[in-house]
Each structure stands twice: as C-alpha cells, then as structure tokens.
Design a protein around this motif. Structure first.
Motif, PDB file in Angstrom:
ATOM      1  N   ALA A 164      42.122  50.393  38.166  1.00 32.55           N
ATOM      2  CA  ALA A 164      41.658  51.770  38.348  1.00 32.55           C
ATOM      3  C   ALA A 164      42.529  52.753  37.567  1.00 32.55           C
ATOM      4  O   ALA A 164      43.007  53.747  38.103  1.00 32.55           O
ATOM      5  N   LEU A 165      42.709  52.426  36.273  1.00 31.15           N
ATOM      6  CA  LEU A 165      43.519  53.269  35.382  1.00 31.15           C
ATOM      7  C   LEU A 165      44.921  53.494  35.946  1.00 31.15           C
ATOM      8  O   LEU A 165      45.479  54.577  35.876  1.00 31.15           O
ATOM      9  N   ASN A 166      45.476  52.445  36.546  1.00 28.69           N
ATOM     10  CA  ASN A 166      46.808  52.432  37.173  1.00 28.69           C
ATOM     11  C   ASN A 166      46.918  53.310  38.422  1.00 28.69           C
ATOM     12  O   ASN A 166      48.011  53.564  38.906  1.00 28.69           O
ATOM     13  N   TYR A 167      45.773  53.786  38.949  1.00 32.27           N
ATOM     14  CA  TYR A 167      45.794  54.474  40.235  1.00 32.27           C
ATOM     15  C   TYR A 167      46.264  53.489  41.306  1.00 32.27           C
ATOM     16  O   TYR A 167      46.989  53.841  42.218  1.00 32.27           O
ATOM     17  N   THR A 206      41.998  44.187  49.075  1.00 21.96           N
ATOM     18  CA  THR A 206      40.580  44.385  48.782  1.00 21.96           C
ATOM     19  C   THR A 206      40.368  45.845  48.418  1.00 21.96           C
ATOM     20  O   THR A 206      41.054  46.732  48.941  1.00 21.96           O
ATOM     21  N   PHE A 207      39.435  46.075  47.505  1.00 24.73           N
ATOM     22  CA  PHE A 207      39.211  47.413  46.957  1.00 24.73           C
ATOM     23  C   PHE A 207      37.729  47.755  47.046  1.00 24.73           C
ATOM     24  O   PHE A 207      36.881  46.962  46.653  1.00 24.73           O
ATOM     25  N   THR A 208      37.428  48.968  47.570  1.00 26.80           N
ATOM     26  CA  THR A 208      36.038  49.425  47.663  1.00 26.80           C
ATOM     27  C   THR A 208      35.964  50.887  47.246  1.00 26.80           C
ATOM     28  O   THR A 208      36.915  51.644  47.441  1.00 26.80           O
ATOM     29  N   GLY A 209      34.847  51.257  46.687  1.00 24.22           N
ATOM     30  CA  GLY A 209      34.626  52.650  46.300  1.00 24.22           C
ATOM     31  C   GLY A 209      34.344  52.785  44.820  1.00 24.22           C
ATOM     32  O   GLY A 209      34.691  51.914  44.010  1.00 24.22           O
ATOM     33  N   GLY A 210      33.754  53.906  44.470  1.00 24.49           N
ATOM     34  CA  GLY A 210      33.363  54.162  43.089  1.00 24.49           C
ATOM     35  C   GLY A 210      34.520  54.265  42.115  1.00 24.49           C
ATOM     36  O   GLY A 210      34.361  54.036  40.927  1.00 24.49           O
ATOM     37  N   GLY A 211      35.714  54.608  42.603  1.00 14.26           N
ATOM     38  CA  GLY A 211      36.860  54.760  41.712  1.00 14.26           C
ATOM     39  C   GLY A 211      37.642  53.482  41.484  1.00 14.26           C
ATOM     40  O   GLY A 211      38.675  53.487  40.823  1.00 14.26           O
ATOM     41  N   CYS A 212      37.163  52.375  42.012  1.00 13.37           N
ATOM     42  CA  CYS A 212      37.877  51.101  41.852  1.00 13.37           C
ATOM     43  C   CYS A 212      37.541  50.424  40.530  1.00 13.37           C
ATOM     44  O   CYS A 212      37.762  49.214  40.369  1.00 13.37           O
ATOM     45  N   ILE A 213      37.041  51.164  39.611  1.00 18.65           N
ATOM     46  CA  ILE A 213      36.566  50.781  38.281  1.00 18.65           C
ATOM     47  C   ILE A 213      36.699  49.289  37.957  1.00 18.65           C
ATOM     48  O   ILE A 213      35.743  48.555  37.994  1.00 18.65           O
ATOM     49  N   ASP A 214      37.896  48.810  37.661  1.00 21.12           N
ATOM     50  CA  ASP A 214      38.083  47.426  37.231  1.00 21.12           C
ATOM     51  C   ASP A 214      38.859  46.600  38.259  1.00 21.12           C
ATOM     52  O   ASP A 214      39.411  45.551  37.929  1.00 21.12           O
ATOM     53  N   CYS A 215      38.897  47.048  39.492  1.00 22.33           N
ATOM     54  CA  CYS A 215      39.648  46.338  40.537  1.00 22.33           C
ATOM     55  C   CYS A 215      38.857  45.141  41.057  1.00 22.33           C
ATOM     56  O   CYS A 215      37.658  45.247  41.304  1.00 22.33           O
ATOM     57  N   THR A 216      39.536  44.027  41.220  1.00 18.15           N
ATOM     58  CA  THR A 216      38.958  42.857  41.874  1.00 18.15           C
ATOM     59  C   THR A 216      39.867  42.480  43.037  1.00 18.15           C
ATOM     60  O   THR A 216      41.088  42.683  42.976  1.00 18.15           O
ATOM     61  N   ASN A 217      39.277  41.962  44.094  1.00 16.12           N
ATOM     62  CA  ASN A 217      40.067  41.568  45.254  1.00 16.12           C
ATOM     63  C   ASN A 217      41.111  40.539  44.848  1.00 16.12           C
ATOM     64  O   ASN A 217      40.855  39.687  43.989  1.00 16.12           O
ATOM     65  N   GLN A 218      42.281  40.639  45.475  1.00 15.83           N
ATOM     66  CA  GLN A 218      43.414  39.780  45.107  1.00 15.83           C
ATOM     67  C   GLN A 218      43.947  39.037  46.329  1.00 15.83           C
ATOM     68  O   GLN A 218      43.862  39.534  47.454  1.00 15.83           O
ATOM     69  N   SER A 219      44.550  37.873  46.082  1.00 14.41           N
ATOM     70  CA  SER A 219      45.197  37.091  47.135  1.00 14.41           C
ATOM     71  C   SER A 219      46.420  36.419  46.529  1.00 14.41           C
ATOM     72  O   SER A 219      46.321  35.765  45.482  1.00 14.41           O
ATOM     73  N   TRP A 220      47.574  36.630  47.151  1.00 16.12           N
ATOM     74  CA  TRP A 220      48.823  36.055  46.665  1.00 16.12           C
ATOM     75  C   TRP A 220      49.472  35.194  47.739  1.00 16.12           C
ATOM     76  O   TRP A 220      49.845  35.715  48.796  1.00 16.12           O
TER      77      TRP A 220
END
Length: 159
Positions: free
Chosen positions: A59-62, A139-153
C-alpha cells in the motif's frame, strides 16, 4: 540429598524431606508432588528476539511490518506482545492459558473506502522459559490495500 533414609533425590542437595517447596517444578520436600501447596506463576515478560524477523510492505509503504524483537508483558491470563521499533503490528493483546497464547490487534482504516484495515494475530506456545514458537498473521481489507496480500510468518522467540 540428605542423610535421611527416605531422601528422594541423592543427586540433588536441594531436594530432601522437610525442605520447603519453591516454584521450580521439582519435588523439593520429597512429598511426591512438585511445587505442592504453592500457586506458581510463570512470568514470560521481557524482550524476546524474533527469528526469522517478519518483514513486509505494501500500500505504497502505508503498511510496513519489520521487526526483530518483541516486548512481552505477561500478567498471568492476560498477555501483550508489542513489536520493537515498528509501529505495525504494535501491541497485540490477548490471553494465555498455561503455556499457550493468542493475541491480536486491529488497526482500522481512517476511511474504509480508501484506507487499509490491518488485522494482526499471534498464536503459539512457550516451549520453555526462554523460547516460544508461534505464527504471526496479517490480513488486509479495504480499498487502500492496493497491493497487499495476507501474510503468515512462522516465528520463534528467544531471550
């Protein structure tokens, strides 16, 4: 042990009949039950090094997740995990039952139609007083999550 005929552990001078019990998971008084009569509390509070260090940006480093340590505040059944030197995920609050823990944090988007809501969770177990094993998820939701994908570490903590 001791010179007593009924010493339960000759190899350990801290365990003998009549010795007071202490919270150490040992049978100090040779009663047959470790820590009998005591309410023992294991405190996992402190700074823990996390490996591998979670790292992610979108999200553009947001959204930026990058830390190699966590401060843990343990109050028995309530536990807080806070990333060190990283605003995200920040302080995740949750519960601890015996050695198992679960904590989470939600960071709402300022504007749900344009922002990015971030949900973080950590679930795992303390495997000793100096180590834990867990999974950190985002997990990321919303219109501003542009290129975010859910992550698990999968992570390990040590101190």
């Amino acid at each position: 042990g001791s010179e007593a005929c009924f010493d339960c552990d000759d190899s350990d001078p801290a365990n003998f009949p009549g010795n007071p019990e202490v919270c150490d998971n040992a049978d100090n008084d040779c009663s047959g039950t470790p820590d009998d009569g005591l309410e023992c509390f294991t405190d996992y509070s402190g700074t823990w090094v996390v490996t591998p260090a979670p790292s992610y940006a979108c999200a553009l480093n947001y959204v930026t997740v990058s830390f190699g340590a966590m401060n843990i505040t343990d109050a028995g059944t309530v536990i807080v995990f806070e990333s060190v030197a990283s605003a995200q995920p920040g302080a995740m609050s949750g519960t601890r039952t015996d050695d198992d823990f679960s904590a989470s944090r939600s960071i709402p988007a300022p504007d749900p139609s344009m922002g990015c809501t971030e949900d973080y969770a950590i679930d795992g177990s303390f495997t000793s007083m100096s180590e834990f094993s867990a999974t950190l998820t985002a997990t990321f939701t919303g219109g501003g999550c542009i290129d975010c994908t859910n992550q698990s570490w999968p992570i390990t903590g040590s101190r």
